[in-house]
Design an enzyme around this catalytic site. Structure first.
Site, mmCIF file in Angstrom:
data_model
loop_
_atom_site.group_PDB
_atom_site.id
_atom_site.type_symbol
_atom_site.label_atom_id
_atom_site.label_comp_id
_atom_site.label_asym_id
_atom_site.label_seq_id
_atom_site.Cartn_x
_atom_site.Cartn_y
_atom_site.Cartn_z
ATOM 1 N N LYS A 46 0.823 -1.219 0.000
ATOM 2 C CA LYS A 46 0.000 0.000 0.000
ATOM 3 C C LYS A 46 0.851 1.262 0.000
ATOM 4 C CE LYS A 46 -4.414 -1.277 2.008
ATOM 5 N NZ LYS A 46 -5.137 -1.409 3.256
ATOM 6 N N LYS B 170 -6.296 -9.124 -7.432
ATOM 7 C CA LYS B 170 -7.358 -9.519 -6.521
ATOM 8 C C LYS B 170 -8.653 -8.854 -6.967
ATOM 9 C CE LYS B 170 -8.318 -9.033 -1.659
ATOM 10 N NZ LYS B 170 -7.887 -8.655 -0.341
ATOM 11 N N LYS C 34 -13.856 -3.817 -6.396
ATOM 12 C CA LYS C 34 -14.705 -2.889 -7.147
ATOM 13 C C LYS C 34 -13.876 -1.777 -7.769
ATOM 14 C CE LYS C 34 -19.012 -2.893 -4.890
ATOM 15 N NZ LYS C 34 -19.728 -2.171 -3.882
#
Ligand code: SF4
Length: 335
Positions: free
Chosen positions: A113, A192, A195
């Site tokens: 991240k 992965k 949305k």
């Protein structure tokens, strides 16, 4: 598992999608008949990165509807919103004092991240501490997690051990219940499912939307022409068929693919129909709950009331053992 307490959470990104269902909700529904299950909409986690405050409440409600549509039954499990129980953040602060920056920096998700970020929010680093607090607050002994969360759960166990060594045995070391779904790849066959990447199907989407998505799915890259034999073992469409197609038709698809007797479009059509069939009762349940938002709020309110009581009980003990609760009485007793 009788007597066990299960805790798990999901970020409020609106209605759940195929990856949420296969990787988590399917297992959560099964577990509600086997243990004392607490399922949380983790809105404190959702504010770690940029987000739209005005849309967050609606996303919380949409995810709650998805939980109920998937088959979570408020009579058999507890569903609540994290920020309705502020003790999550209090315990997170406390656990910050027993975790080290080094172990947080070693987390794979943190590395992924934070890579490329000019300025990394402290919340991105401390995210697993809040997860540890979520679990330990309810003294949960089982935690359903995807493979990608196993490292965070191991850190929770380590934090629980360390806290127990300093302040006395209190927190159980939670065990992972790794989802049998494995790693669910997106329809793009790469990342992965999520949305934000646009590589999934909404759990409550209409049949036409499901087909529009599934038809774009990446298949065996070596199968260029219809006459090329395919390799189901490398094809993500086939991997998804395993969840939605019965054993016999699945074996037929596998054979026909290898013999180039079925085209990928037809194969995807079958998958899309399978998903539509499986999600049909969920769409119906979702419509019922959407028509009565007050009922959904009531379910979340009841869940929060139960969780607040459990959390307050834990925090009373934690504060007592850490010398935080009793300072007034103790100093008064000494004059
Ligand atoms: Fe994949 Fe089906 Fe095409 Fe075979 S026929 S490559 S399993 S989509």
């Amino acid at each position: 598992m009788s007597g066990a307490r299960v805790f798990s959470g999901m970020q409020p990104t609106g209605e759940a999608h195929l990856g949420n269902y296969l990787g988590a909700l399917r297992q959560w529904v099964r577990l509600q008949d086997e243990a004392d299950c607490i399922y949380c909409i983790v809105d404190y986690h959702a504010i770690t990165l940029e987000y739209e405050p005005a849309r967050l409440p609606e996303r919380v409600l949409d995810l709650a509807v998805s939980f109920l549509a998937a088959g979570l039954n408020p009579d058999r499990c507890t569903i609540f919103v994290q920020s309705d129980v502020p003790e999550h953040t209090e315990l997170a602060w406390i656990l910050n004092t027993v975790a080290s920056v080094g172990e947080l920096e070693r987390m794979t998700q943190y590395k992924d991240k934070s890579a490329g970020m000019e300025s990394v929010p402290a919340g991105v680093l401390n995210y697993p501490i809040l997860q540890a607090a979520d679990i330990l607050l309810y003294r949960a002994d089982r935690v359903p997690v995807g493979e990608d969360q196993a490292q965070h759960l191991e850190l929770t166990r380590e934090i629980a051990r360390r806290w127990n060594r300093r302040f006395g045995e209190f927190f159980p070391e939670p065990q992972a219940l790794i989802s049998d779904a494995g790693r669910i790849r997106g329809l793009d066959g790469q990342a992965k499912m999520s949305k934000s990447r646009g590589n999934t199907v909404g759990m409550l989407d209409e049949p036409a939307e499901i087909w529009a998505r599934v038809r774009t799915a990446v298949t065996d890259p070596q199968r260029v022409r219809r006459s090329d034999p395919g390799r189901p073992e490398v094809c993500n469409v086939f991997a998804l068929h395993r969840f939605f197609t019965a054993a016999e038709p699945l074996a037929t698809i596998e054979r026909q693919c290898r013999a180039a007797e079925i085209g990928c479009v037809d194969c995807k059509r079958l998958l899309s129909e399978g998903i539509v069939r499986a999600f049909e009762p969920m769409r119906e349940r979702a419509a019922e709950y959407r028509a009565q938002p007050a009922r959904v709020r009531e379910i979340l309110g009841d869940g929060a009331a139960r969780c607040r009581a459990l959390a307050q009980e834990t925090m009373r003990e934690v504060r007592e053992r850490m010398g935080l609760r009793s300072w007034r009485e103790r100093t008064a007793a000494g004059g």
